[in-house]
Design a protein around this motif. Sequence first.
Motif, PDB file in Angstrom:
ATOM      1  N   THR A 301      -3.062   9.158   7.736  1.00  0.00           N
ATOM      2  CA  THR A 301      -1.988   8.579   6.933  1.00  0.00           C
ATOM      3  C   THR A 301      -2.558   8.021   5.633  1.00  0.00           C
ATOM      4  O   THR A 301      -3.741   7.680   5.560  1.00  0.00           O
ATOM      5  CB  THR A 301      -1.258   7.461   7.697  1.00  0.00           C
ATOM      6  N   ASP A 302      -1.695   7.920   4.625  1.00  0.00           N
ATOM      7  CA  ASP A 302      -2.138   7.370   3.339  1.00  0.00           C
ATOM      8  C   ASP A 302      -1.459   6.048   3.012  1.00  0.00           C
ATOM      9  O   ASP A 302      -1.581   5.542   1.905  1.00  0.00           O
ATOM     10  CB  ASP A 302      -1.860   8.369   2.205  1.00  0.00           C
ATOM     11  N   GLY A 303      -0.723   5.487   3.946  1.00  0.00           N
ATOM     12  CA  GLY A 303      -0.008   4.257   3.609  1.00  0.00           C
ATOM     13  C   GLY A 303       0.279   3.401   4.816  1.00  0.00           C
ATOM     14  O   GLY A 303       0.057   3.794   5.963  1.00  0.00           O
ATOM     15  N   GLU A 304       0.753   2.203   4.555  1.00  0.00           N
ATOM     16  CA  GLU A 304       1.073   1.259   5.620  1.00  0.00           C
ATOM     17  C   GLU A 304       2.376   1.657   6.315  1.00  0.00           C
ATOM     18  O   GLU A 304       3.247   2.277   5.710  1.00  0.00           O
ATOM     19  CB  GLU A 304       1.189  -0.155   5.057  1.00  0.00           C
ATOM     20  N   GLY A 358      -7.879   7.093   7.298  1.00  0.00           N
ATOM     21  CA  GLY A 358      -7.156   6.401   6.242  1.00  0.00           C
ATOM     22  C   GLY A 358      -7.430   7.092   4.918  1.00  0.00           C
ATOM     23  O   GLY A 358      -8.582   7.228   4.513  1.00  0.00           O
ATOM     24  N   TYR A 359      -6.374   7.527   4.256  1.00  0.00           N
ATOM     25  CA  TYR A 359      -6.540   8.322   3.040  1.00  0.00           C
ATOM     26  C   TYR A 359      -5.990   7.550   1.849  1.00  0.00           C
ATOM     27  O   TYR A 359      -4.784   7.370   1.714  1.00  0.00           O
ATOM     28  CB  TYR A 359      -5.821   9.655   3.201  1.00  0.00           C
ATOM     29  N   ALA A 360      -6.890   7.050   0.995  1.00  0.00           N
ATOM     30  CA  ALA A 360      -6.494   6.298  -0.201  1.00  0.00           C
ATOM     31  C   ALA A 360      -5.492   5.205   0.159  1.00  0.00           C
ATOM     32  O   ALA A 360      -4.409   5.106  -0.421  1.00  0.00           O
ATOM     33  CB  ALA A 360      -5.918   7.238  -1.259  1.00  0.00           C
ATOM     34  N   ASN A 363      -6.021  -1.367  -1.455  1.00  0.00           N
ATOM     35  CA  ASN A 363      -6.770  -2.566  -1.099  1.00  0.00           C
ATOM     36  C   ASN A 363      -5.978  -3.445  -0.143  1.00  0.00           C
ATOM     37  O   ASN A 363      -5.209  -4.315  -0.548  1.00  0.00           O
ATOM     38  CB  ASN A 363      -7.130  -3.363  -2.364  1.00  0.00           C
ATOM     39  N   ASN A 364      -6.163  -3.175   1.145  1.00  0.00           N
ATOM     40  CA  ASN A 364      -5.560  -4.024   2.173  1.00  0.00           C
ATOM     41  C   ASN A 364      -4.061  -4.217   1.968  1.00  0.00           C
ATOM     42  O   ASN A 364      -3.562  -5.339   1.886  1.00  0.00           O
ATOM     43  CB  ASN A 364      -6.264  -5.382   2.211  1.00  0.00           C
ATOM     44  N   VAL A 365      -3.331  -3.121   1.873  1.00  0.00           N
ATOM     45  CA  VAL A 365      -1.881  -3.184   1.687  1.00  0.00           C
ATOM     46  C   VAL A 365      -1.226  -3.656   2.981  1.00  0.00           C
ATOM     47  O   VAL A 365      -1.476  -3.110   4.059  1.00  0.00           O
ATOM     48  CB  VAL A 365      -1.323  -1.811   1.275  1.00  0.00           C
ATOM     49  N   ALA A 366      -0.401  -4.679   2.884  1.00  0.00           N
ATOM     50  CA  ALA A 366       0.227  -5.263   4.062  1.00  0.00           C
ATOM     51  C   ALA A 366       1.312  -4.344   4.618  1.00  0.00           C
ATOM     52  O   ALA A 366       2.051  -3.692   3.869  1.00  0.00           O
ATOM     53  CB  ALA A 366       0.834  -6.618   3.725  1.00  0.00           C
ATOM     54  N   CYS A 367       1.395  -4.299   5.930  1.00  0.00           N
ATOM     55  CA  CYS A 367       2.474  -3.564   6.579  1.00  0.00           C
ATOM     56  C   CYS A 367       3.775  -4.330   6.396  1.00  0.00           C
ATOM     57  O   CYS A 367       3.792  -5.568   6.430  1.00  0.00           O
ATOM     58  CB  CYS A 367       2.189  -3.387   8.069  1.00  0.00           C
ATOM     59  N   THR A 368       4.864  -3.598   6.189  1.00  0.00           N
ATOM     60  CA  THR A 368       6.174  -4.231   6.011  1.00  0.00           C
ATOM     61  C   THR A 368       7.128  -3.760   7.094  1.00  0.00           C
ATOM     62  O   THR A 368       6.941  -2.697   7.692  1.00  0.00           O
ATOM     63  CB  THR A 368       6.763  -3.902   4.637  1.00  0.00           C
ATOM     64  N   GLN A 369       8.158  -4.560   7.299  1.00  0.00           N
ATOM     65  CA  GLN A 369       9.116  -4.255   8.344  1.00  0.00           C
ATOM     66  C   GLN A 369      10.072  -3.141   7.922  1.00  0.00           C
ATOM     67  O   GLN A 369      10.281  -2.879   6.746  1.00  0.00           O
ATOM     68  CB  GLN A 369       9.937  -5.498   8.684  1.00  0.00           C
ATOM     69  N   GLY A 370      10.626  -2.523   8.919  1.00  0.00           N
ATOM     70  CA  GLY A 370      11.766  -1.651   8.701  1.00  0.00           C
ATOM     71  C   GLY A 370      13.022  -2.397   9.111  1.00  0.00           C
ATOM     72  O   GLY A 370      12.967  -3.549   9.540  1.00  0.00           O
ATOM     73  N   ALA A 371      14.148  -1.762   8.951  1.00  0.00           N
ATOM     74  CA  ALA A 371      15.411  -2.386   9.330  1.00  0.00           C
ATOM     75  C   ALA A 371      16.392  -1.309   9.743  1.00  0.00           C
ATOM     76  O   ALA A 371      16.166  -0.117   9.508  1.00  0.00           O
ATOM     77  CB  ALA A 371      15.978  -3.214   8.178  1.00  0.00           C
ATOM     78  N   MET A 372      17.487  -1.726  10.380  1.00  0.00           N
ATOM     79  CA  MET A 372      18.556  -0.810  10.758  1.00  0.00           C
ATOM     80  C   MET A 372      19.742  -1.089   9.848  1.00  0.00           C
ATOM     81  O   MET A 372      20.150  -2.226   9.661  1.00  0.00           O
ATOM     82  CB  MET A 372      18.957  -1.025  12.214  1.00  0.00           C
ATOM     83  N   GLY A 373      20.282  -0.049   9.243  1.00  0.00           N
ATOM     84  CA  GLY A 373      21.391  -0.271   8.327  1.00  0.00           C
ATOM     85  C   GLY A 373      22.240   0.964   8.114  1.00  0.00           C
ATOM     86  O   GLY A 373      21.843   2.086   8.452  1.00  0.00           O
ATOM     87  N   ASP A 374      23.429   0.755   7.543  1.00  0.00           N
ATOM     88  CA  ASP A 374      24.313   1.837   7.104  1.00  0.00           C
ATOM     89  C   ASP A 374      24.112   2.023   5.614  1.00  0.00           C
ATOM     90  O   ASP A 374      24.166   1.058   4.838  1.00  0.00           O
ATOM     91  CB  ASP A 374      25.783   1.490   7.378  1.00  0.00           C
ATOM     92  N   TRP A 375      23.890   3.254   5.185  1.00  0.00           N
ATOM     93  CA  TRP A 375      23.728   3.536   3.768  1.00  0.00           C
ATOM     94  C   TRP A 375      25.098   3.789   3.152  1.00  0.00           C
ATOM     95  O   TRP A 375      25.835   4.668   3.578  1.00  0.00           O
ATOM     96  CB  TRP A 375      22.831   4.745   3.567  1.00  0.00           C
ATOM     97  N   THR A 376      25.435   2.988   2.155  1.00  0.00           N
ATOM     98  CA  THR A 376      26.704   3.148   1.448  1.00  0.00           C
ATOM     99  C   THR A 376      26.432   3.718   0.069  1.00  0.00           C
ATOM    100  O   THR A 376      25.721   3.096  -0.732  1.00  0.00           O
ATOM    101  CB  THR A 376      27.432   1.806   1.309  1.00  0.00           C
ATOM    102  N   PRO A 377      26.935   4.896  -0.233  1.00  0.00           N
ATOM    103  CA  PRO A 377      26.674   5.488  -1.557  1.00  0.00           C
ATOM    104  C   PRO A 377      27.388   4.712  -2.662  1.00  0.00           C
ATOM    105  O   PRO A 377      28.334   3.948  -2.415  1.00  0.00           O
ATOM    106  CB  PRO A 377      27.209   6.910  -1.415  1.00  0.00           C
TER     107      PRO A 377
END
Length: 468
Positions: A301-304, A358-360, A363-377
């Motif tokens: 992976t290349d990201g958090e 770990g690919y690029a 510098n110690n990028v913090a992991c962030t949360q996901g969420a559950m949601g409805d996408w409204t255009p």
Amino acid sequence: MRKARGESGQVLVVMMIVLIALLGVAAFAVDVGYAYYAKRQLQSATDAAALAGAQDLPTAATAIATATSYATTNTPPNLSQLQFTYTTKCTATAILATGCVSNTNPNELVVTGTAQTNTWFAKLFGIPHFNVATHANACSPCSSTPVDIVVAIDRTGSMCSPTDRFGNCIDLNNAKDGVRTMLSILNPPYAQVGMVAFPPVQSTSTDVCSAPYDSLPNGFNGYDSPSRGYLVDQISSNYKTSTGTALNTSSGLYLHTDSGDDTACIEAGGNTSYSEALRQSQAELLADGRPNVPNYIVFLTDGEANIGSVYPGTGTGASFVPDPTYPPGNSDDTKPCQTAIDLANAYKAAGTTIYSIGYALGNNVACTQGAMGDWTPRVNAVYNSSGQLVTPAVPAHWAACSQPDPNCEHYASSTPESPSINSYNTLDDIASPNDFYNQPSAGQLNTIFAAIASDIASGSSRLVDDAF
């Protein structure tokens, strides 16, 4: 009348015959027994020389020098005409298929020992000595134990940023090229390989290059699929031609590692979810792997992690029933990195070896949360004929939701995971001990994938049969 002739002389003849027989038994018991004992000692010296020398392969000269030293040190006493010979060759059965040449880069050392043992009683029968001979084959690396491997490859949008002047995805293409390097080194059918892509790339379509986020029959998008949308290639040995010398250009593994722009298989897009990629990799090992065969996951992976994985279950809409086997409260979203670590630890405890790359990562990028949601255009503003605003514009946005809403989907938020953890430490914890590889900047990954292939096939030198 004359007396009958005496028979005392016949006893002497019988005794001489018995004595000769006893000497023969003594010759067998002593001389042959000693020869057997000497052969066992010579076999131990031959085994030690082969095992020690094999550790220095594939450098044939060094391996033979080491074997000679061990043979000399462990030479049994009371042997005459002692001689050791050394030859190198390539194993017939191995996980690696790296173009082994017996006098250039061999992976097997054969040591042969010959000697004579003096006799005592057997000399009376014209046998002055017995000849003894031994040989041993040792190899390194030479694992003949089959292995099953699943490669989990990150194909998120960041893997296609930046692109080169032709629009090709630099990072993703480097990763694909690394996978092909590993495939070219491995030797089917002893090494079988499958692939998982995250986020998921396949739908129910049979097209190996089907687009990501395809609609699924249950109404969920790719992240929320309770089907195996992450799996792009089942474990198999068809990644090489029948001769095993070249990659099979019609195999799924070859097509999915084809370089190109964002229309290639596998194309880039989406957010990063570690946990379901690990789940699906382990599930594939259990579903299509061979019984009692060592399992491996190669995770790149290349990201958090910034999003959960799935919210599986049965039914749609109000009839949706969540899968009770998944973490309560959907902790994949609230702790996407820690959940991945917990899963990896469980799989490692079950016997799966995990390599992480770990690919690029930054510098110690913090992991962030996901969420559950409805996408409204976005909804554009509506004006009447006089130019007066009737309905104000509504920008596109996510609104929090929870299952069983059929439109509820995972999305990445900016809220840090708590307790805080970064991507580097997460990948280090996901990996088995000493199996984390870090590529700090964009570049070729061939060396890393080659090292992993060699590590999977390596191990201490060991003795093997002649037919190996």
